[in-house]
Design a protein around this motif. Structure first.
Motif, PDB file in Angstrom:
ATOM      1  N   PRO A   8       0.829  -1.206   0.000  1.00 35.85           N
ATOM      2  CA  PRO A   8       0.000   0.000   0.000  1.00 35.85           C
ATOM      3  C   PRO A   8       0.866   1.261   0.000  1.00 35.85           C
ATOM      4  O   PRO A   8       2.033   1.233   0.426  1.00 35.85           O
ATOM      5  N   ASP A   9       0.298   2.371  -0.457  1.00 28.79           N
ATOM      6  CA  ASP A   9       1.021   3.640  -0.468  1.00 28.79           C
ATOM      7  C   ASP A   9       1.433   4.019   0.956  1.00 28.79           C
ATOM      8  O   ASP A   9       0.660   3.847   1.915  1.00 28.79           O
ATOM      9  N   GLY A  10       2.656   4.519   1.095  1.00 27.13           N
ATOM     10  CA  GLY A  10       3.152   4.970   2.393  1.00 27.13           C
ATOM     11  C   GLY A  10       3.883   3.907   3.180  1.00 27.13           C
ATOM     12  O   GLY A  10       4.543   4.215   4.180  1.00 27.13           O
ATOM     13  N   LEU A  11       3.778   2.646   2.742  1.00 26.90           N
ATOM     14  CA  LEU A  11       4.491   1.567   3.418  1.00 26.90           C
ATOM     15  C   LEU A  11       5.720   1.164   2.598  1.00 26.90           C
ATOM     16  O   LEU A  11       5.848   1.537   1.440  1.00 26.90           O
ATOM     17  N   ALA A  12       6.602   0.425   3.218  1.00 25.80           N
ATOM     18  CA  ALA A  12       7.849   0.023   2.558  1.00 25.80           C
ATOM     19  C   ALA A  12       7.960  -1.495   2.550  1.00 25.80           C
ATOM     20  O   ALA A  12       7.303  -2.201   3.325  1.00 25.80           O
ATOM     21  N   VAL A  13       8.819  -1.977   1.669  1.00 29.22           N
ATOM     22  CA  VAL A  13       9.078  -3.415   1.554  1.00 29.22           C
ATOM     23  C   VAL A  13      10.531  -3.686   1.933  1.00 29.22           C
ATOM     24  O   VAL A  13      11.440  -3.022   1.438  1.00 29.22           O
ATOM     25  N   SER A  14      10.734  -4.637   2.838  1.00 32.14           N
ATOM     26  CA  SER A  14      12.088  -5.127   3.128  1.00 32.14           C
ATOM     27  C   SER A  14      12.230  -6.464   2.423  1.00 32.14           C
ATOM     28  O   SER A  14      11.668  -7.474   2.860  1.00 32.14           O
ATOM     29  N   ARG A  15      12.951  -6.483   1.316  1.00 32.60           N
ATOM     30  CA  ARG A  15      13.104  -7.725   0.555  1.00 32.60           C
ATOM     31  C   ARG A  15      13.931  -8.749   1.328  1.00 32.60           C
ATOM     32  O   ARG A  15      13.701  -9.951   1.226  1.00 32.60           O
ATOM     33  N   HIS A  16      14.893  -8.248   2.097  1.00 38.69           N
ATOM     34  CA  HIS A  16      15.743  -9.163   2.864  1.00 38.69           C
ATOM     35  C   HIS A  16      14.927  -9.947   3.884  1.00 38.69           C
ATOM     36  O   HIS A  16      15.139 -11.153   4.082  1.00 38.69           O
ATOM     37  N   HIS A  17      13.970  -9.271   4.529  1.00 45.02           N
ATOM     38  CA  HIS A  17      13.145  -9.928   5.553  1.00 45.02           C
ATOM     39  C   HIS A  17      11.786 -10.344   5.019  1.00 45.02           C
ATOM     40  O   HIS A  17      10.978 -10.903   5.768  1.00 45.02           O
ATOM     41  N   ASN A  18      11.512 -10.045   3.736  1.00 44.69           N
ATOM     42  CA  ASN A  18      10.262 -10.432   3.090  1.00 44.69           C
ATOM     43  C   ASN A  18       9.054  -9.944   3.893  1.00 44.69           C
ATOM     44  O   ASN A  18       8.175 -10.728   4.287  1.00 44.69           O
ATOM     45  N   VAL A  19       9.000  -8.636   4.123  1.00 49.80           N
ATOM     46  CA  VAL A  19       7.938  -8.071   4.947  1.00 49.80           C
ATOM     47  C   VAL A  19       7.585  -6.675   4.449  1.00 49.80           C
ATOM     48  O   VAL A  19       8.441  -5.927   3.966  1.00 49.80           O
ATOM     49  N   ILE A  20       6.308  -6.335   4.566  1.00 50.67           N
ATOM     50  CA  ILE A  20       5.828  -4.974   4.334  1.00 50.67           C
ATOM     51  C   ILE A  20       5.688  -4.323   5.698  1.00 50.67           C
ATOM     52  O   ILE A  20       5.154  -4.931   6.634  1.00 50.67           O
ATOM     53  N   HIS A  21       6.152  -3.093   5.829  1.00 51.72           N
ATOM     54  CA  HIS A  21       6.114  -2.456   7.144  1.00 51.72           C
ATOM     55  C   HIS A  21       5.955  -0.945   6.998  1.00 51.72           C
ATOM     56  O   HIS A  21       6.234  -0.370   5.940  1.00 51.72           O
ATOM     57  N   GLY A  22       5.528  -0.340   8.099  1.00 52.06           N
ATOM     58  CA  GLY A  22       5.401   1.115   8.120  1.00 52.06           C
ATOM     59  C   GLY A  22       4.322   1.544   9.092  1.00 52.06           C
ATOM     60  O   GLY A  22       3.893   0.778   9.965  1.00 52.06           O
ATOM     61  N   PHE A  23       3.863   2.796   8.932  1.00 52.19           N
ATOM     62  CA  PHE A  23       2.867   3.364   9.836  1.00 52.19           C
ATOM     63  C   PHE A  23       1.672   3.849   9.022  1.00 52.19           C
ATOM     64  O   PHE A  23       1.827   4.535   8.014  1.00 52.19           O
ATOM     65  N   VAL A  24       0.472   3.461   9.491  1.00 51.59           N
ATOM     66  CA  VAL A  24      -0.771   3.900   8.871  1.00 51.59           C
ATOM     67  C   VAL A  24      -1.615   4.551   9.950  1.00 51.59           C
ATOM     68  O   VAL A  24      -1.891   3.925  10.982  1.00 51.59           O
ATOM     69  N   ASN A  25      -1.984   5.807   9.728  1.00 49.97           N
ATOM     70  CA  ASN A  25      -2.740   6.569  10.746  1.00 49.97           C
ATOM     71  C   ASN A  25      -2.028   6.544  12.103  1.00 49.97           C
ATOM     72  O   ASN A  25      -2.668   6.469  13.156  1.00 49.97           O
ATOM     73  N   GLY A  26      -0.702   6.563  12.054  1.00 54.04           N
ATOM     74  CA  GLY A  26       0.097   6.585  13.279  1.00 54.04           C
ATOM     75  C   GLY A  26       0.316   5.233  13.913  1.00 54.04           C
ATOM     76  O   GLY A  26       1.025   5.127  14.922  1.00 54.04           O
TER      77      GLY A  26
END
Length: 311
Positions: A8-26
């Motif tokens: 989703p927009d605003g989140l990031a992908v860590s290919r090394h750890h195979n995970v999407i991460h970030g903050f949504v609405n804080g």
């Protein structure tokens, strides 16, 4: 499951750890692909237990399975983690993740439920980090503590080892365990239980007095136990001498123990003592092996350095 296509927009992908991460609405969100079951697992660590709206929020989490046809599971671990599994619908995955994350985090904001550290529960200064390839939000204090080996991933603090006190406790524990060896020896038996009692007593004495036990501590306890078994066998011989000679020679317990070296000079007595020690050591090793091996593995796991990095 190509995360770059579904992030989703605003989140990031860590290919090394195979995970999407970030903050949504804080709120800190973590999305892991579950390749074998063709699902995405959404995880949020939240201070649910401190919220006055806990029941309302948990009812909302439970309703997600009915509200969204692609939600396979939604639950709470009764501590701090909300987990939602959604089925992969390929071209719809990005939209599904976006709408669901917006919905969940908006509900958190509405009910004043905030993201928290996965270890200590703090809501301050959170960064999503990978600990041994497991992604979770951590506060600065827990990140530093885990990186320096002072905090376990379950939040418990590693106790400091006090070697002198540990040695004292180990010696006392070995002495107490030796009492069983002496008692059994007076009945003419040699039992693995007695050897185990000496090893166990030494280790527990070290752990109680020293605060914790390390690999070094285990080695010291084994050495003390071996010496304690020899000492217990000699003490058992001294008691036997006293019991056999006190009636005819009116000797005192002190005199009986002083006669131990003289009796050990007798081939038959010395041979019997050596035989008892060989059998006793063999039984002690056999009885204590599983306990020591299990403890060694536990210490190895507890002291293994964690691989930790901020995403």
């Amino acid at each position: 499951m190509n995360l770059d296509k579904v992030v989703p927009d605003g989140l990031a992908v860590s290919r090394h750890h195979n995970v999407i991460h970030g903050f949504v609405n804080g709120a800190a969100v973590i999305v892991n692909p579950l390749e074998q079951s063709a699902q995405y697992k959404i995880t949020l660590y939240l201070d649910v237990e401190r919220s006055t709206y806990k029941d309302q929020f948990l009812a909302y989490v439970k309703s997600l399975e009915e509200s969204y046809p692609f939600v396979n599971y939604a639950g709470y671990n009764s501590k701090n983690a909300v987990t939602v599994n959604i089925a992969s619908q390929e071209e719809w995955d990005r939209d599904n993740l976006t709408h669901l994350l917006e919905d969940i985090t908006a509900k958190c904001a509405d009910l004043q439920i905030y993201s928290c550290c996965a270890v200590c529960g703090s809501t301050e200064q959170l960064d999503i980090s990978a600990v041994d390839s497991h992604s979770e939000p951590l506060c600065g204090s827990c990140y530093t503590g885990i990186a320096e080996g002072m905090i376990q991933t379950d939040g418990s603090r590693r106790r400091r080892e006090h070697l002198p006190l540990g040695v004292l406790g180990a010696l006392l524990g070995a002495v107490l365990g030796s009492a069983l060896w002496i008692v059994i020896g007076q009945f003419g038996f040699i039992a693995g239980l007695a050897g185990y009692a000496i090893v166990y007593g030494s280790v527990k004495g070290y752990e109680k007095a020293g605060g914790t036990v390390s690999k070094k501590g285990i080695i010291l306890c084994i050495i003390f136990s071996l010496l304690a078994i020899a000492a217990a066998e000699c003490a058992s011989l001294g008691i036997t001498i006293y019991r056999e000679l006190k009636a005819d020679y009116w000797i005192t317990p002190t005199e009986a123990f002083q006669m131990i070296p003289d009796f050990l000079g007798v081939d038959e007595v010395r041979g019997g003592v050596i035989k008892d020690l060989v059998i006793g050591y063999a039984f002690a090793v056999w009885a204590s092996f599983s306990f020591v091996k299990s403890l060694w593995k536990r210490i190895q796991a507890e002291t293994a350095p964690h691989v930790i990095e901020r995403l």
